[in-house]
Design a protein around this motif. Structure first.
Motif, short mmCIF file in Angstrom:
data_model
loop_
_atom_site.label_atom_id
_atom_site.label_comp_id
_atom_site.label_asym_id
_atom_site.label_seq_id
_atom_site.Cartn_x
_atom_site.Cartn_y
_atom_site.Cartn_z
N UNK A 25 14.38 27.14 -34.30
CA UNK A 25 14.96 27.57 -33.13
C UNK A 25 15.56 26.10 -32.65
N UNK A 26 17.33 26.06 -32.53
CA UNK A 26 17.58 25.25 -31.83
C UNK A 26 17.22 23.45 -32.32
N UNK A 27 16.68 23.37 -33.37
CA UNK A 27 16.14 22.37 -34.26
C UNK A 27 14.74 22.09 -33.76
N UNK A 28 14.26 22.83 -32.70
CA UNK A 28 12.71 23.10 -32.81
C UNK A 28 12.44 23.76 -33.68
N UNK A 29 10.64 23.51 -34.25
CA UNK A 29 10.27 23.80 -35.52
C UNK A 29 9.59 24.84 -34.99
N UNK A 30 9.12 25.73 -35.14
CA UNK A 30 8.57 27.42 -34.81
C UNK A 30 7.02 27.75 -36.33
N UNK A 31 6.70 28.30 -35.61
CA UNK A 31 5.61 28.09 -36.09
C UNK A 31 4.83 29.32 -35.53
N UNK A 32 5.67 30.47 -37.16
CA UNK A 32 5.54 31.88 -37.30
C UNK A 32 4.57 32.88 -37.23
N UNK A 33 3.34 33.06 -36.86
CA UNK A 33 2.45 34.34 -37.45
C UNK A 33 3.33 36.09 -37.91
N UNK A 45 8.99 41.79 -31.99
CA UNK A 45 8.45 40.60 -31.99
C UNK A 45 8.57 39.39 -30.24
N UNK A 46 7.14 39.23 -30.59
CA UNK A 46 6.15 37.77 -29.18
C UNK A 46 6.26 36.70 -29.63
N UNK A 47 7.44 36.02 -28.36
CA UNK A 47 7.84 35.03 -27.94
C UNK A 47 6.22 34.32 -27.08
N UNK A 48 5.24 33.29 -27.47
CA UNK A 48 4.96 32.85 -26.74
C UNK A 48 5.88 32.09 -25.07
N UNK A 117 5.05 32.07 -32.15
CA UNK A 117 6.16 33.23 -32.75
C UNK A 117 5.22 34.70 -33.35
N UNK A 118 5.08 35.88 -32.60
CA UNK A 118 4.58 36.55 -33.79
C UNK A 118 5.84 38.15 -34.41
N UNK A 119 5.84 37.98 -35.55
CA UNK A 119 6.84 38.02 -36.28
C UNK A 119 6.05 39.28 -36.24
N UNK A 120 7.08 41.21 -36.44
CA UNK A 120 6.44 42.29 -37.12
C UNK A 120 7.92 42.11 -38.06
#
Length: 135
Positions: A25-33, A45-48, A117-120
């Motif tokens: 997102x916006x050039x930042x890497x994410x770890x997505x569960x 969809x949960x974001x920290x 992120x926790x993605x359903x």
């Protein structure tokens, strides 16, 4: 404002043990569960909160909408729901069949999620993308 889940007093957190995904997102890497293969009952969809702070700044957290009576996340561990973002978040998730761009209008912000992120996969905007995981 409320989340799209059938509202009760809490949402559920049952992360998949199959895999974590990569996102951006916006050039930042994410770890997505994700919740593939779990008995998750709420398609959220949960974001920290720290991730939101790092990407969008303190203003995003100071303008959170009320989550209604949904103030907790239960499951493998417990989290506090801080609120719902007042703006949609567009981000990309790398699935087995390639990157998929998502725009989520009802991002739930929680304190101390173990990754960004926790993605359903049951979320209506995710479900219709044709996502695929490799095991």
């Amino acid at each position: 404002a409320t989340t799209i889940a059938p509202l009760g007093d809490f949402l559920v957190f049952y992360p998949s043990l199959v895999s974590l995904l990569e996102g951006n997102v916006n050039g930042r890497k994410l770890v997505v569960g994700n919740d593939v293969g779990t008995a998750a009952l709420t398609p959220e969809v949960l974001f920290d909160a720290t991730t939101i702070l790092e990407i969008f700044g303190v203003g995003a957290l100071s303008k959170l909408k009320s989550p209604g009576k949904t103030t907790r996340v239960h499951g493998k561990t417990f989290f506090t729901v801080l609120g719902v973002l007042s703006f949609p978040v567009t981000f990309t998730v790398l699935f087995a069949n390639g990157p998929i761009q998502l725009t989520i209008r009802d991002v739930v912000v929680v304190d101390f999620l173990p990754y960004d992120v926790q993605l359903s996969v049951d979320h209506p905007q995710v479900e219709k993308t044709g996502w695929s995981l490799s095991v």
